[in-house]
Scaffold this motif. Sequence first.
Motif, short mmCIF file in Angstrom:
data_model
loop_
_atom_site.label_atom_id
_atom_site.label_comp_id
_atom_site.label_asym_id
_atom_site.label_seq_id
_atom_site.Cartn_x
_atom_site.Cartn_y
_atom_site.Cartn_z
N ILE A 65 0.81 -1.09 -0.04
CA ILE A 65 0.08 -0.04 0.10
C ILE A 65 1.06 1.14 0.05
N LEU A 66 1.75 1.13 0.85
CA LEU A 66 2.96 2.27 0.86
C LEU A 66 3.53 2.50 -0.59
N VAL A 67 4.00 1.58 -1.36
CA VAL A 67 4.35 1.58 -2.64
C VAL A 67 3.68 2.13 -3.57
N GLY A 68 2.28 1.59 -3.67
CA GLY A 68 1.27 2.12 -4.50
C GLY A 68 0.90 3.44 -3.94
N ALA A 69 0.91 4.11 -2.72
CA ALA A 69 0.61 5.38 -2.59
C ALA A 69 1.59 6.29 -2.88
N VAL A 70 2.98 5.81 -2.92
CA VAL A 70 4.14 6.78 -3.74
C VAL A 70 3.63 6.91 -4.96
N ALA A 71 3.47 5.60 -5.62
CA ALA A 71 3.21 5.63 -7.10
C ALA A 71 1.82 6.54 -7.35
N MET A 72 1.21 6.81 -6.61
CA MET A 72 -0.19 7.38 -6.95
C MET A 72 -0.05 9.04 -7.00
N THR A 73 1.06 9.53 -5.87
CA THR A 73 1.27 10.76 -5.81
C THR A 73 2.85 11.18 -6.38
N LYS A 74 3.21 10.35 -7.29
CA LYS A 74 4.61 10.41 -8.15
C LYS A 74 4.60 11.69 -8.52
N PHE A 75 3.82 12.01 -9.55
CA PHE A 75 3.86 13.21 -10.39
C PHE A 75 3.82 14.37 -9.54
N GLN A 76 3.00 14.42 -8.48
CA GLN A 76 3.06 15.65 -7.53
C GLN A 76 4.22 15.82 -6.70
N ARG A 77 5.00 14.72 -6.56
CA ARG A 77 6.19 14.89 -5.75
C ARG A 77 7.31 15.17 -6.70
N VAL A 78 7.17 14.57 -7.88
CA VAL A 78 8.40 15.11 -8.89
C VAL A 78 8.34 16.35 -9.19
N TYR A 79 7.14 16.88 -9.20
CA TYR A 79 6.95 18.41 -9.59
C TYR A 79 7.57 19.22 -8.25
N GLU A 80 7.35 18.85 -6.93
CA GLU A 80 7.77 19.62 -5.99
C GLU A 80 9.17 19.51 -5.81
N ALA A 81 9.64 18.15 -6.31
CA ALA A 81 11.21 18.25 -6.27
C ALA A 81 11.91 19.02 -6.92
N ALA A 82 11.18 19.07 -8.25
CA ALA A 82 11.81 20.11 -9.20
C ALA A 82 11.86 21.50 -8.81
N VAL A 83 10.74 22.21 -8.02
CA VAL A 83 10.81 23.13 -7.53
C VAL A 83 11.70 23.54 -6.52
N PHE A 84 11.92 22.56 -5.61
CA PHE A 84 12.74 22.54 -4.54
C PHE A 84 14.41 22.63 -4.96
N LYS A 85 14.50 21.90 -6.11
CA LYS A 85 15.95 21.91 -6.64
C LYS A 85 16.23 23.37 -7.32
N THR A 86 14.98 23.69 -7.94
CA THR A 86 15.41 25.22 -8.71
C THR A 86 15.52 26.20 -7.38
N LEU A 87 14.88 25.91 -6.43
CA LEU A 87 15.20 26.93 -5.40
C LEU A 87 16.43 26.80 -4.49
N GLY A 88 17.27 25.87 -4.89
CA GLY A 88 18.55 25.47 -4.46
C GLY A 88 18.91 24.28 -3.52
N ALA A 89 17.55 23.35 -3.46
CA ALA A 89 17.71 22.34 -2.75
C ALA A 89 18.43 21.17 -3.21
N SER A 90 19.44 20.51 -2.56
CA SER A 90 20.18 19.60 -3.05
C SER A 90 19.14 17.94 -2.95
#
Length: 845
Positions: A736-761
């Motif tokens: 269920i945890l793996v599935g939950a990650v997969a369901m919110t994957k696109f949202q998390r990918v976008y957030e990670a991109a924003v964080f990296k753009t703002l300087g997060a490693s």
Amino acid sequence: MTFVLRMAVREMRAAWQRLLFFFICIAVGVAAIVALRSVIRSVRDVLGGEARSLIAADILIATNRDWTPEALATIDKRLQDAGSTARTETIETPTMVRPADRSRVAARMVELKAIQTPFPLYGIMTLEGGQSYSHGLLENHGALVRPELLTALGVSVGESITIGEATFVIRGVVASEPGRNIGAFSLGPRVFIDFADAPSTGLLAFGSRVRHVLAARVPDEKIPGLVKALNDEFSNNFINTRSYLATDDAIGRDFDRAENYLSLVGLVIVILGGIAVSSVTRVFVLQKIRGIAVLKCLGATSVQIISVYLLQVMSLGLAGSLLGIAIAQGAVTSIPLALGSSSSSLLAGAHYGVTWGVALQGATIGVLVSLLFAIVPLLEVRLVRPSLLLRDETRPRRRDPVRMAATVFVSGALVAVAAWQAASFRVGISVCLGFAALAVVLILAGRLLVTLLAPLANAPSFPLRHAVLHLSRPGNQTRVILLAVGLGAFFIVGVRSLQASLLAEFSIQVNDEAADLFLLDVQRGQMDGMRKFLSDPANGAGAWKLLPVLRARVTGVSGRTTNLESFEEVRARGSLGREYTITYRDNLEANEHVVDGAFWHGSSPEPEVSVERGLHERFAINVGDVVRFDILGRVINARVSSIRDVDFKDSRAGGFVFVFRPGTLEQAPQTYIAPVKGPAGPAARARFQHDLVSRFPNVSVIDFHEILETVRDVMSKVTLAITVVGMLVLFSGGLILVGAVAMTKFQRVYEAAVFKTLGASTRKIATMLLVEYGVLGLLAGVVGSAGAVALTWGVSRYALDIPWRLFPAEHLAGVALTAALVAAIGVLSSLDVLRNKPLATLRSE
């Protein structure tokens, strides 16, 4: 309809990977149901077909007293009238066995069985090494033994052992035997000798715990009438008759009960998968809300769109169910390999496989649960308006009668499924209510913990701050994961804590003062010799006490509340009709105190008895009542003068339900038992038992340390079984945890991109994910551990009646391992989030 099918295929092609893990949960649950039902039915078929072999006869007539000529004459006449074609007599008694070579210091309690030539009337006695069984192996003081006895005594075939006062030569090793119930409690390994040699052992003297059994072969149509006639004839003579038909019925009932209850384990896992399906369907609808609005603009109705998604859920549910059936088939067909081709067990003769009926049942449950849990969240489709494409609409929540009706329907359907699996509506509704209550408690506990963590959202640490915020983000799976993983931790930590508590309770009884050896069947003429032996410092015995004992049955009660005129009425009250070991004395022991009435001082010719409080409460036998006893054929009417509370855990003085006043039983034939504090160390205890049995061959020794090891072994098996259940639930939680990650994957990918753009490693984002899932696992572990604390307290207090103990190490380890497991699964499932380049992600948006 064509539109629905085409849309379902398109949607499934686009989204099946994100939904896959939730339906693997369905597969695991279906596999558990199908495998358990298939194995139990296979074993039941072979045992049901071998019901005669399980008792080695058509009927068994048994008593723990010597046969009287009148009883034997009646039995002979009844068997003759019923057309019996064969009969055989056996004698069974527990006793001690030791090597005939006195230089070998070893002794072991065994279950001795003396048999005649026709034994067994049904079934085959199988010996190791391909040796054929014949009664000639037992003649002239031969013996057949179980292999574990050879190991315990350090002897081999051809060597001699001493049983009682006689010496026997081991002539074979028993691999399997008819006439012994699988799983029955045993005081030791079985030893077979010739019926004619039994008197030479000296074990058939008065007071010995001997069971006499007559086995007969009778035509099937005569069995019910014969059993009823003999039970009626001997209703007051302590002679019991049963047939293989009763054994067959009991096997059927036991296996039906096991099949139904164990299948509920699989159902719980399927329901967890269903809860995940419900949660992910709700998120899925939210993600598809604009697409649904487009479809409605193009003319699609809510019913058509809901049908598309229901068809998708049903297809994936069916695929998960078929996968579960395949897993069950593989597991079931591997059982013969695990047993080994050379196994002589009845279980090795079973045909293991998955039947069409069981497979269909598993598939039906998988699809049905998937559909039931998808219905309510899919009803949100009705509320999506085409105008959503033109403006952002946030519609206030209102009471929805359709949604409420659907929830009631789904709840009723789940109760029906659980009742179907348990073959009982009461059990079904109890399981559903219990699961619902547990789920609510786990969810509320998780919500409380998330609320308590809310202030950390303002923490200076960037990873910690955003990890806490993600626990309450829209579309999160926190509640479902807490439920699934917390439930698994609850199972595992709870059962291991109970095991530790029970073993601690047993271990307390083996302390420096408590008796840990019990000597049985000491004869009156051996009293002086036994006192000298136990008092000799060279033998190493600690505190000991010789207690006179007799065996008695309650045959009637005359009292204010309870009046039982005959033994038939007493036997109808259950355990009141069993045989009791009684004693007499004029003092209370340290483990007793009077709760009603008054204990006597001195002897009296008028029979008086003191009753243990538990029996007084169960059967309403009060002070002033008169209880009628049959003590070795002598009827004694004793007045109840007191009720005692007995601490049975204090074994130094024994624990007796009935204690008589001196003056009534002194002249009756009796034996003695002796609770003894044995020597320390295995070698000294072995020497003590060997020397004792050498001097007093008829005396049996029960070693509490061996019983404790048996308890440990049984409990470890039970614990392993329940731990497997917990591991399956945890595995489902991981999926269920793996599935939950997969369901919110696109949202998390976008957030990670924003964080990296703002300087997060990448390391900082990985730390954020690690903290988020670590906190989630920590919450699940805490919830499960807290539930386990409540479980152990309730079971210890109300079911086992033992002191409640808290084992911090078990709980801390459970919390830490759960947190580590969830953190590892969460981070590994999010590797794509860490690897994606921010530029490509932002351009795609």
